[in-house]
Design an enzyme around this catalytic site. Structure first.
Site, PDB file in Angstrom:
ATOM      1  N   LEU A 167      -0.619  -2.901  11.539  1.00  0.00           N
ATOM      2  CA  LEU A 167      -0.863  -2.047  12.699  1.00  0.00           C
ATOM      3  C   LEU A 167      -1.931  -1.016  12.357  1.00  0.00           C
ATOM      4  CD1 LEU A 167      -0.219  -0.744  15.472  1.00  0.00           C
ATOM      5  CD2 LEU A 167       1.686   0.449  14.354  1.00  0.00           C
ATOM      6  N   SER A 168      -3.010  -0.983  13.128  1.00  0.00           N
ATOM      7  CA  SER A 168      -4.061   0.019  12.989  1.00  0.00           C
ATOM      8  C   SER A 168      -4.630   0.004  11.563  1.00  0.00           C
ATOM      9  CB  SER A 168      -3.509   1.395  13.372  1.00  0.00           C
ATOM     10  OG  SER A 168      -4.536   2.338  13.517  1.00  0.00           O
TER      11      SER A 168
END
Length: 279
Positions: free
Chosen positions: A110-111
């Site tokens: 994530l990210s």
């Protein structure tokens, strides 16, 4: 394994683990089906593993879920010296070995964790079966968000100050945060563990100058790219670029912002699990 008082799940254990000279706080939620490949989660910048709880709760109990705090974040000790993605992935691989996960695992980044996941998929390709990249890009060489938004990412204040998180949530995270900024405070501050400020800056610096663009074609694993149509940090154009350059990629654009995989986990987890379970 010792129990962490923050974890209430009967099959979840949390412990510090040392590999390749670094110690990480690691959580394992043991699944009910040993034939389902474990899922390794790699988190965003400045966030302890507790922030991923909405995603973990939405995932099927059949699936073993592994997550960790990077050095200096949450419950992981502050690193003595800085690190880069290329020196952190061997630590993660070593932790998997110590946990007994020697077969390939699925990886979701994530990210910022998506950058680490891309590096892991290349550097330890035999350890990674499938790859999910959520709200992430290719590092330095990518279509950037607006300078005003990115400037907010240079400080860990949003992780430390719930009121500030509410104030800027819509601007930097987009999606439902625009109409319900209280979600940002709930996601970023519900049971989270705050590490030292230096840990945040070390994590930020670890990917400075890094880009996966030159080696995307080396990522041979089937890859699901998740992108929000209202993500101020990572514009959706990056997902489309990655989808064209990755050899075996599926791009799923959802209506929402940067943290939708957490705030709208019930909507996105079925997409993720369908991809992971596909023959």
């Amino acid at each position: 394994m010792s129990r962490d008082p923050l974890r209430a799940h009967p099959r979840e254990t949390v412990q510090p683990m040392t590999a390749a000279g670094r110690t990480l706080r690691v959580s394992v939620r043991t699944g009910t089906d040993p034939d389902v490949p474990p899922l390794l989660l790699m988190n965003g910048i400045g966030a302890s593993l507790e922030v991923l709880q909405p995603l973990v709760d939405a995932l099927d109990d059949r699936r073993t879920v592994i997550r960790f705090d990077v050095p200096g974040i949450g419950g992981s000790p502050r690193p003595v010296v800085p690190y880069v993605l290329g020196t952190l992935t061997p630590v993660v691989a070593g932790v998997l070995s110590r946990l007994g996960f020697d077969q390939p695992v699925d990886v979701l980044g994530l990210s910022w964790g998506g950058g680490l996941a891309q590096h892991f998929a290349v550097q330890h390709r035999r350890r990674c079966r499938r790859l999910v990249l959520a709200a992430t890009g290719t590092g330095t060489l990518m279509v950037p968000g607006s300078p005003r938004v990115l400037s907010r990412m240079l400080t860990p204040r949003r992780h430390r100050d719930p009121e500030y998180a509410r104030e800027i949530a819509g601007q930097i995270y987009g999606g439902t945060m625009r109409s319900d900024p209280e979600r940002a405070a709930r996601v970023l501050h519900a049971a989270t563990r705050i590490g030292p400020r230096r840990g945040y800056y070390y994590q930020l610096a670890s990917s400075t100058g890094w880009s996966s663009l030159p080696f995307l074609r080396l990522i041979r694993q089937p890859t699901l790219v998740l992108a929000g149509d209202d993500d101020p940090i990572v514009p959706v154009a990056n997902a489309r670029i990655m989808g064209r350059l990755l050899p075996d990629a599926q791009v799923h654009v959802y209506r929402g912002g940067h943290l939708a995989v957490l705030t709208e986990a019930d909507e996105l987890v079925p997409v993720i699990e369908d991809f992971l379970d596909r023959d």
